[in-house]
Each structure stands twice: as C-alpha cells, then as structure tokens.
Design an enzyme around this catalytic site. Structure first.
Site, short mmCIF file in Angstrom:
data_model
loop_
_atom_site.label_atom_id
_atom_site.label_comp_id
_atom_site.label_asym_id
_atom_site.label_seq_id
_atom_site.Cartn_x
_atom_site.Cartn_y
_atom_site.Cartn_z
N ALA A 172 0.08 10.51 3.94
CA ALA A 172 0.24 10.67 5.06
C ALA A 172 -0.94 11.82 5.33
O ALA A 172 -1.34 12.62 4.27
CB ALA A 172 0.95 12.15 5.59
N CYS A 173 -1.92 11.57 6.07
CA CYS A 173 -2.53 12.48 6.18
C CYS A 173 -3.05 12.13 7.93
O CYS A 173 -3.91 12.13 8.39
CB CYS A 173 -4.05 11.51 5.71
SG CYS A 173 -5.53 12.54 6.13
N THR B 45 -5.29 -0.45 -3.60
CA THR B 45 -5.54 0.62 -4.07
C THR B 45 -6.83 0.87 -4.86
O THR B 45 -6.82 -0.19 -5.24
CB THR B 45 -4.78 1.37 -4.50
OG1 THR B 45 -5.41 2.52 -5.77
CG2 THR B 45 -4.10 0.72 -5.62
N CYS C 140 -8.94 8.19 4.23
CA CYS C 140 -7.31 8.19 5.24
C CYS C 140 -7.19 6.87 6.00
O CYS C 140 -6.65 5.54 6.08
CB CYS C 140 -6.64 9.21 5.11
SG CYS C 140 -6.72 10.39 3.60
N GLN D 299 -7.87 2.67 5.43
CA GLN D 299 -7.49 2.84 4.48
C GLN D 299 -6.22 2.37 5.27
O GLN D 299 -5.87 1.18 5.40
CB GLN D 299 -7.35 4.22 3.63
CG GLN D 299 -8.36 4.04 2.62
CD GLN D 299 -7.95 4.46 1.33
OE1 GLN D 299 -7.34 4.84 1.16
NE2 GLN D 299 -8.77 4.24 0.14
N HIS E 184 0.73 4.59 1.11
CA HIS E 184 -0.38 5.51 1.76
C HIS E 184 -0.34 7.09 1.47
O HIS E 184 1.27 6.90 2.49
CB HIS E 184 -0.44 5.29 3.27
CG HIS E 184 -1.88 5.69 3.84
ND1 HIS E 184 -2.89 5.46 3.92
CD2 HIS E 184 -1.82 6.13 4.90
CE1 HIS E 184 -3.78 5.61 4.97
NE2 HIS E 184 -2.95 6.92 5.48
N GLY F 167 -2.31 15.55 1.52
CA GLY F 167 -2.97 15.91 0.63
C GLY F 167 -2.92 16.36 -0.41
O GLY F 167 -2.78 17.16 -1.20
N ASP G 138 -3.46 16.72 -8.80
CA ASP G 138 -3.25 14.93 -7.82
C ASP G 138 -0.57 15.55 -7.79
O ASP G 138 -0.85 15.52 -9.08
CB ASP G 138 -2.63 13.82 -8.24
CG ASP G 138 -2.34 12.68 -7.46
OD1 ASP G 138 -1.53 13.19 -6.46
OD2 ASP G 138 -2.68 11.38 -7.22
N ARG H 1 0.83 -1.20 -0.10
CA ARG H 1 -0.33 -0.03 -0.10
C ARG H 1 1.09 0.85 0.14
O ARG H 1 1.20 1.82 1.22
CB ARG H 1 -0.54 0.22 1.24
CG ARG H 1 -1.40 1.63 1.48
CD ARG H 1 -3.00 1.31 0.98
NE ARG H 1 -3.42 2.73 1.32
CZ ARG H 1 -3.93 4.11 0.16
NH1 ARG H 1 -4.74 3.27 -0.70
NH2 ARG H 1 -4.04 4.62 0.88
N ARG I 219 1.60 14.55 -6.42
CA ARG I 219 2.26 13.47 -5.11
C ARG I 219 3.69 13.16 -6.77
O ARG I 219 3.02 12.60 -7.94
CB ARG I 219 1.52 12.49 -5.02
CG ARG I 219 0.89 13.01 -4.20
CD ARG I 219 -0.38 11.73 -3.14
NE ARG I 219 -1.18 11.26 -4.35
CZ ARG I 219 -1.87 10.32 -3.97
NH1 ARG I 219 -1.80 9.75 -2.85
NH2 ARG I 219 -3.55 9.66 -4.88
#
Length: 359
Positions: A218-219, A314, A232, A235, A216, A258, A291, A214, A293
C-alpha cells in the site's frame, strides 16, 4: 476458552495501549518490566515509571549507529535514562527529526550486562504498533503492578516476529475495473486485529499453472494522491493493465505502507529526505531496516487462494528470494519498469544501488 483474552488478543491490546500512551508490562525469564512507547510518552507517565526503578531507553542498532551509541546487544541498545531526563530528552534520542539541529545527544551510556530480551520485545511491539522503534523500559520488582494498575501484561516470548497470525478470507465480490471488467476483490483479515489485506483477482486463473502475480505494498501517497516521489501508482496501474491484457492475474494489495513502517514513519522518512538523506539512510536514522515488510503475508494469501507457483511482477530480485523462502515457487520474474519522474529519479537510483533493484 473462557471470557479472558488469549495471547493474540492481549498483543492487539498491547499495541493499542502503546499507541495511546498507556504503559504495558512485559514478562520474561529474567523478570518483568513496564514499557512505554517513546513516541507517545508523557511527562507524568515518565515520572511514574522512573519512580519504579532505573529506566533504559531501548533503541535499535540502526538508531544507535546514528547516535554513535554502543549497541552491546547488536540489534538493540539499552541507553540509560539520566535521573534528570524528561520526555523531551527521550523524544530527542528516539526521533531523528532534530538530529541536524542538535546532533550531540550524549554522552549516551548504554548497558552491557544482563539480557536485552525485554527491550527487544518492547521495540518489536512499537514497530507492530507503527510507532517509532524506541521504548522506555523499567525493570519491575513488583510483579503485581500490572494487575493493580490495570495494565496489559504479555510474555516477551510471544512478541516474537517469528509467528504469523492466520489470515481468513471474509468475503469476495465482483468489482469491474477499468483495467479488467472480469475481476473480484477478496478481503482477508488476520486473527491478531492488525491491518486487513486484499487480493484483486483478474479473470479465472488456473490454480495448477503459474499465475501472473504482483505483491503491491500500500502507498497512500502514490496510489491515491498520484505522488511523483515514488513509482508505486504507475506500478499498480501498470500491473493491473498487464493482467487485464493477459486476461488473468492476482494482485495482492498488502497494507504494509512505507515498506512496513506505516504512513506516519514514512512521512518522517520523507522529511529526512528533505534534509538530504536518501531513502535507505532515512530509514536507518529512524531506527528501521531498509525493508520491514513481511512477505509471509503474501505467501499465505496465495496459498489460501490455491496458488503455489507465480510469475512475479517485480524489479526487486530480493522479493523473488523472499517469496520463494516462504514456499511459493517463482517461475519467472516479470519486469515492471514504469513511473520514473524527475522527482523520483534519485529515489529509484538509490533502490538500484543499495537494494539491488533492476531498473
């Protein structure tokens, strides 16, 4: 190597300077320019910069679209800063917080002659510093200004997002988790002084086989506070639980809050959502893409840990494509459908409708 900072260290210094409101100098084939981040701009520094020459406010094509300003350079618009403009004018153009109260920002005149290389690099630096993607750019005739004023100077070509700073594993230690007692936490640090990233290894996965994985992001609000505005947190816990059930897996915890814009900008997006915009519209009004990222980070961590094939957890087919484009083979997409609430239903539907998530 002597005592002087190399380009990686200069870029880290430039990011820090912009966050503190200190100008930096960008150099390129077309000359040089002094750059000030719109978010941290002060009246005194704006006045000093305008005294050097004609100033332009560099904003992204997304923000220009919101403002109905012409972006002759496609992804970047060079908005002329009026002679009587103050820091509040710059903030009003750069920050959408007051768009509904004062929708008329102009008329905004944008430049079309010359190149936008320095302006594009200025925006990239602001993004890397997790600031609003907008910067005041003033061409420099005085090439000695940076040295005389003690400003950080970097070549615009080295600000390119094409490069990825090497990541090094600092340490790993056993951390028993509620989801899996046999787990280790690996800490990775990039050379460029940016955020560290983490890998949680459940069990002892065979490096020659596809690992349940996964990526993931950060949130803070979802992972730590239990926010109901996103999925989040569920998940994160759901992925760890499934890995614990299977006895092995890799969860990469990437500090790209974000979708890569940082927590402050994410809260700005939330504020815009409170005004009625959806998650994608809010990002665009801020000047960001859907996005931001960098999935090369996840791919680099997997390679560093010895994995070349994954079963990716995902709901986002684009994440599969982007990871594969970074050289990691995704042999299976494993759905992770958890965490829908009445608070995030519209958010999830927007992700499905506009970003292709399979929900």
């Amino acid at each position: 190597m002597g005592l002087a900072p190399d380009i990686t260290e200069l870029l880290a210094r430039a990011r820090g300077d912009l966050r503190m409101g200190v100008p930096v100098v960008l150099t390129g084939t077309e000359g040089a320019a002094v750059v000030l981040a719109a978010e941290t701009l002060t009246a005194d520094r704006l006045a000093a910069a305008k005294a050097l020459g004609a100033a332009a406010l560099a904003i992204t094509g997304r923000r220009a679209e919101t403002l109905k300003a012409r972006a002759y350079d496609g992804d970047v618009a060079r908005v002329r800063v009026p002679a009587d403009a103050d820091a509040a004018w710059v903030a009003g153009v750069a920050d959408p917080a007051g768009d509904l109260r004062t929708p008329m920002k102009g008329p905004l005149v944008t430049d079309r002659d010359g190149t936008a290389d320095l302006h594009r690099a200025a925006i990239a630096l602001c993004k890397a510093a997790r600031l609003l993607p907008a910067a005041v750019v003033v061409p420099l005739a005085d090439t000695d200004l940076a040295l005389r004023e003690g400003l950080t100077a970097v070549p615009a070509a080295d600000v390119s997002p094409e490069g990825l700073s090497p990541l090094h594993r600092l340490v790993a230690a056993r951390v028993p988790l509620e989801a899996a007692e046999r787990s280790r936490l690996h800490i990775f640090r990039p050379d460029d002084g940016a955020e560290e990233h983490y890998a949680i290894e459940i069990g002892d996965a065979d490096r020659n086989k596809p690992v349940l994985c996964r990526l993931h992001s950060a949130c803070f609000t979802g992972d730590l506070l239990g926010s109901l505005k996103c999925d989040c947190g569920p998940q994160l816990q759901g992925a760890l639980a499934q890995m614990g059930s299977e006895g092995e897996g890799i969860l990469l915890y990437l500090n790209q809050e974000g979708r890569g814009i940082g927590l402050a900008n994410k809260m700005r997006a939330y504020s815009l959502q409170d005004q009625g915009f959806d998650t994608v519209e809010a990002n665009h009004r801020l000047g960001f893409e859907d996005d931001e990222r960098d999935f090369r980070i996840g791919a680099a961590l997997l390679r560093e840990m010895g994995f070349a094939k994954v079963r990716l957890m995902t709901n986002n087919p684009a994440k599969v494509e982007r990871l594969e484009s970074c050289g990691i083979e995704v042999v299976e997409r494993v759905p992770l459908k958890v965490g829908e609430t009445r608070f995030n239903h519209h958010y999830l539907q927007t992700k499905a409708r506009k970003s292709g998530h399979l929900l």
